[in-house]
Structure formats: C-alpha cells, structure tokens
Design a protein around this motif. Sequence first.
Motif, short mmCIF file in Angstrom:
data_model
loop_
_atom_site.label_atom_id
_atom_site.label_comp_id
_atom_site.label_asym_id
_atom_site.label_seq_id
_atom_site.Cartn_x
_atom_site.Cartn_y
_atom_site.Cartn_z
N ASP A 103 3.76 0.85 7.74
CA ASP A 103 2.41 0.30 7.72
C ASP A 103 1.34 1.37 7.55
OD1 ASP A 103 3.01 -2.58 8.41
OD2 ASP A 103 3.89 -1.60 10.16
N THR A 104 1.56 2.53 8.16
CA THR A 104 0.57 3.61 8.13
C THR A 104 1.27 4.94 7.93
OG1 THR A 104 -0.77 2.39 9.78
CG2 THR A 104 -1.34 4.69 9.36
N VAL A 105 0.76 5.72 6.99
CA VAL A 105 1.19 7.10 6.81
C VAL A 105 0.05 8.00 7.28
CG1 VAL A 105 1.88 8.91 5.19
CG2 VAL A 105 2.70 6.58 4.87
N VAL A 106 0.35 8.91 8.19
CA VAL A 106 -0.65 9.83 8.73
C VAL A 106 -0.39 11.23 8.17
CG1 VAL A 106 -1.54 10.93 10.83
CG2 VAL A 106 -1.00 8.48 10.83
N ILE A 107 -1.43 11.80 7.56
CA ILE A 107 -1.32 13.14 6.97
C ILE A 107 -2.52 13.96 7.43
CG2 ILE A 107 -1.05 14.43 4.82
CD1 ILE A 107 -0.33 11.82 3.42
N THR A 108 -2.30 14.89 8.34
CA THR A 108 -3.41 15.69 8.86
C THR A 108 -3.06 17.17 8.84
OG1 THR A 108 -2.62 15.41 11.14
CG2 THR A 108 -4.28 13.85 10.36
N PHE A 109 -3.85 17.93 8.11
CA PHE A 109 -3.75 19.38 8.05
C PHE A 109 -2.32 19.85 7.76
CE2 PHE A 109 -7.45 18.24 10.54
CZ PHE A 109 -8.44 18.93 9.84
N VAL A 110 -1.72 19.19 6.76
CA VAL A 110 -0.35 19.55 6.39
C VAL A 110 -0.15 19.62 4.88
CG1 VAL A 110 0.49 17.17 6.42
CG2 VAL A 110 2.08 19.03 6.90
N LEU A 111 -0.96 18.90 4.10
CA LEU A 111 -0.81 18.93 2.65
C LEU A 111 -1.00 20.34 2.10
CD1 LEU A 111 -2.55 15.73 1.20
CD2 LEU A 111 -0.11 16.30 1.17
N CYS A 112 -1.73 21.16 2.83
CA CYS A 112 -1.97 22.53 2.38
C CYS A 112 -0.70 23.36 2.34
CB CYS A 112 -2.99 23.21 3.30
SG CYS A 112 -2.44 23.32 5.03
N VAL A 127 7.49 4.60 0.63
CA VAL A 127 7.81 3.96 1.91
C VAL A 127 6.69 3.05 2.41
CG1 VAL A 127 9.29 5.90 2.55
CG2 VAL A 127 6.92 5.87 3.36
N LEU A 128 5.50 3.19 1.86
CA LEU A 128 4.36 2.41 2.34
C LEU A 128 4.42 0.97 1.83
CD1 LEU A 128 1.78 3.08 4.01
CD2 LEU A 128 0.58 3.33 1.82
N ARG A 129 4.14 0.04 2.70
CA ARG A 129 4.06 -1.37 2.31
C ARG A 129 2.85 -1.57 1.39
NH1 ARG A 129 5.48 -3.68 8.37
NH2 ARG A 129 7.74 -3.51 8.15
N PRO A 130 2.89 -2.60 0.54
CA PRO A 130 1.79 -2.82 -0.41
C PRO A 130 0.42 -2.90 0.25
CG PRO A 130 3.66 -4.19 -0.99
CD PRO A 130 4.00 -3.56 0.34
N ASP A 131 0.35 -3.42 1.46
CA ASP A 131 -0.93 -3.54 2.15
C ASP A 131 -1.12 -2.43 3.19
OD1 ASP A 131 1.07 -4.39 3.84
OD2 ASP A 131 -0.07 -6.07 4.66
N GLY A 132 -0.26 -1.41 3.14
CA GLY A 132 -0.34 -0.31 4.11
C GLY A 132 -1.46 0.67 3.79
N GLN A 133 -1.65 1.63 4.69
CA GLN A 133 -2.74 2.59 4.55
C GLN A 133 -2.25 4.01 4.78
OE1 GLN A 133 -5.70 2.34 7.69
NE2 GLN A 133 -4.17 1.88 9.28
N VAL A 134 -2.91 4.94 4.10
CA VAL A 134 -2.74 6.36 4.38
C VAL A 134 -3.99 6.84 5.10
CG1 VAL A 134 -2.58 8.68 3.39
CG2 VAL A 134 -1.29 6.81 2.38
N LEU A 135 -3.82 7.47 6.24
CA LEU A 135 -4.93 8.08 6.98
C LEU A 135 -4.79 9.59 6.84
CD1 LEU A 135 -4.76 5.92 10.24
CD2 LEU A 135 -6.35 5.63 8.32
#
Length: 208
Positions: A103-112, A127-135
Amino acid sequence: MNLWERYVVPPLVSCACSTKPIMKQRAKVVPRADGRVLEIGCGSGTNFDFYSHADIERLFAIDPSEGMIKRAQKKAGDLGWGDKIEFMQTGAEAVALEDNSIDTVVITFVLCSIPDWDAALREARRVLRPDGQVLFSEHGLSPDEGVAKWQRRIEPVWKPLAGGCHLTRDTGRMLTQSGFALEGMETMYLPNTPKIAGFVSWGSARVA
C-alpha cells in the motif's frame, strides 16, 4: 566490503541521517504510511519512531547492510513493534515481494546511495498496488548552479566516505522517469546544514 564500510559507515550514516533537521523531514512524510508498507533502506530504524502502530498492518524493512539491519532490529524491539516488522537483508533492486502487494512505499534519505536507483524504483512500482502511494524525503541536486557546481566537484570524494552517497541525484526527475506522478512535492535547504548536502525534496507520488 572493506573495514571502513563494515565498521565505520553504519554508525556514521546513522548519525548523519538522524540530525534534528533530517528528523523533522522524516516526520513530514512517514506518519502518512498505512497498510502494508515497504521501507526501502531502513538503515538503523530511524523512521520507526514515526510510524503509527494503528495504521500499519505489516512493515517490510529492507537494507543491504547487515550492520544496519542489526541496529534496526534492536530499535524495533525497543519500540515494541513485535512481529509487525519483517526484516529483509537485500538491496532495493530486487525485492522478494509479490506484484501489487504493497500500500505504501517509504523512501527517505536513501535514493542517494542505491547503486541502481532506476531498478530500485522499478521494483517499488512493481510491488505497489495501483492505488498505493510512495512517500519520500530525499536530499540531492541543488537548483542553484553555484551550489550544484560544488556538489559535482565534491561528489567523487564524498561518495566513498559516505557509503556511496551521491550529492547530485535529482529526486523528482528520478521518480517521474520511473513512471510515477508527483503529488505536491516541496523543496528547501535544511537549516544548519551545508548547502551541498542540504537541498531536500519531499512529498508523495503514485503510479502514473
């Protein structure tokens, strides 16, 4: 993995990623996570303070570093997360989760610091559902050319000392190129932080 990467980088990164300005950034997005959550690059569990026990059904916390996973497991235990968190020592480029299961993918200070950020974001989209969110909340390339010039100069030295951290990645562009639509992305320079490492963006995104 050399001795620096094994013994110095984990505590160094944990300290750098838990300064007061960065913790305020985490607090802007992480509490919005709900349902089945995938946290990419959980590190030492710095975000665990901000998740809502009532809103999280299951948290899949992944990180390629054994040292970071051990630190995160201790943090989860101290916070009473019990069996709600499943730890996976793996890179974000290949995640052992089913399609459309999050439902939610959390990405904080790691893409770098992810070696293949494009593959990691493709996995997030898979892996994200069609109505899911990335924070997300990340630091990266400054829009000010004077700052960006120094970011490009310093990055080759900075990167091996800081666990592969890049100073010049553009978070918004990376997300949109990977098939996400941004929702209300905001930016600023972190206070009390050198500008070369202090330009941040945060917000949410959904599959375009």
